[in-house]
Design a protein around this motif. Sequence first.
Motif, short mmCIF file in Angstrom:
data_model
loop_
_atom_site.label_atom_id
_atom_site.label_comp_id
_atom_site.label_asym_id
_atom_site.label_seq_id
_atom_site.Cartn_x
_atom_site.Cartn_y
_atom_site.Cartn_z
N PRO A 318 41.19 42.26 27.96
CA PRO A 318 41.58 41.14 28.82
C PRO A 318 42.34 41.62 30.06
N LEU A 319 43.26 42.56 29.84
CA LEU A 319 44.05 43.11 30.94
C LEU A 319 43.17 43.85 31.94
N SER A 322 41.22 41.32 33.98
CA SER A 322 42.04 40.54 34.91
C SER A 322 42.53 41.42 36.07
N GLU A 323 42.80 42.71 35.80
CA GLU A 323 43.27 43.59 36.88
C GLU A 323 42.12 44.05 37.79
N GLU A 326 40.57 40.56 39.25
CA GLU A 326 41.54 39.53 39.63
C GLU A 326 41.21 38.17 39.02
N LEU A 327 41.02 38.15 37.70
CA LEU A 327 40.74 36.90 37.00
C LEU A 327 42.04 36.29 36.48
N THR A 328 42.01 34.99 36.18
CA THR A 328 43.16 34.37 35.52
C THR A 328 43.20 34.87 34.07
N PRO A 329 44.38 34.88 33.44
CA PRO A 329 44.47 35.34 32.04
C PRO A 329 43.48 34.62 31.12
N ALA A 332 39.97 35.88 31.81
CA ALA A 332 39.85 37.27 31.33
C ALA A 332 39.73 37.29 29.81
#
Length: 491
Positions: A318-319, A322-323, A326-329, A332
């Motif tokens: 997930p991290l 998202s990194e 650039e997704l929302t938690p 992700a």
Amino acid sequence: MGNKDKFNLFSFTGKMKILHLSWFAFFITFMVWFNLAPFLQSVKESLGLTTAEIKTLLILNVAFTIPARVVIGMLTDKYGPRIVYSALLAICSIPCFAFALSETFIQAAISRFALGFIGAGFVVGIRLVSEWFPHNELGTAEGIYGGWGNFGSAAAAFTLPTVAVMLGGEDGWRYAMAITGVMSLLFSFVFYANVTDTPKGSTYFRPKNLGAMEVTSTGDFFLLLLMKIPMYGALALLAWKLSPTGIAMLSDTIVNSIYIGLSVLYLYEVWQTWKLNKSIFSEPVPEIHQYKFKQVVVLNILYFATFGSELAVISMLPLFFSETFELTPVMAGMVASAYAFMNLMSRPGGGWLSDKFGRKPTLLILTAGLAVGYFFMGQVNSEWPLWLAVVVAMACSFFVQSGEGAVFATVPLIKRRMTGQIAGMTGAYGNVGAVCYLTVLSLVDYSTFFLVIAGTAVLGFITLLFMEEPSGQIAEVNDDGSVTLIDVANN
């Protein structure tokens, strides 16, 4: 004999009833084991923890599983799956409730560490399923057991946050976790009432000794002692992570005493193994009772690369998404959960392919796919379209989980009475892999992390060339001295 029944997933009698009860028991253990993942933020705020303390809880969650899988494997061979699984489900509800009631970091850390024990449940079902299914259905049955049970972690991620919101308030996470504990406690009674260790008329073969693993040649004796070292190494690595050099949860004195304790334990294990196996140095084991420990070594290394990477990747995916994109938690998390969803089909798929096309050819193809998959994961960057990155992650996950299915399609075919011990060791190697990969991740960037896993898969592929396809029969001795031959292949 119940084994002659057709393999029908919609049946709830005979061997199919055992399979359904087994995967559901495993499903519950995984729900309890991973009930922390969806609540990291709530627990952090509720108990006032630092980010380092939350990461520590995640490491503690998998630490105890390494020795637990070995111990539970031995207990299963000795006392039978019915008693061991029921007891595990009941006893582990206690640390689950303790965590739900925690007020301080230390209380949370101790109960989370104890909860690692429930991660050993997997091993019990491997032996139970192998007692009920013939060799030509075994891979498929073990794959369904592993894949559907494994889905408990994804089910926890999907359902528990909703349960927490419904029960409301800032204590929602406590209620949600406690509910998984109640499920575990109640199902322990259901399991005990409905399961038998073997079909009617079959013998449950037990190992000669509870404390150590049998080997049948002098070379295998030294190989076994060598293969024990990484398990202690991983626990030492965890202690180092908690030391002042790492996140400073434990003092130098405590960490050094852990190192000394681990060394003493290892020497004790060497002594136990010698006591059980010393006769092989003076007289060879009759050929009918021999088995090759190198088969276990290969499966350990492959499970290190497959399940080890799965546990590590599920924690960081997930991290990573998202990194990188650039997704929302939430987004992700959804994207990353595609990886866990593959388990429902991939792991049974890997077992089914093994039943159909042979254990070794299937493992060779899946391990090669694994190496290629992680190589491509290492190339993913923000210039890639998101859909392509997801496709690569899903393809990679197919090879990872089918590989796990194929490994455990082979484990029960090595030596029946030691299936719990062998499954325990191979399962523990999966956790050793997770600890090693997560440690690598804390030192390097994402791309290097994926390439390191690809490298270990290549290593697995090379060792796999030394494995022999299981063939013929395994001999087991009955209490009256007569010998039962168990088919392991269609020859």
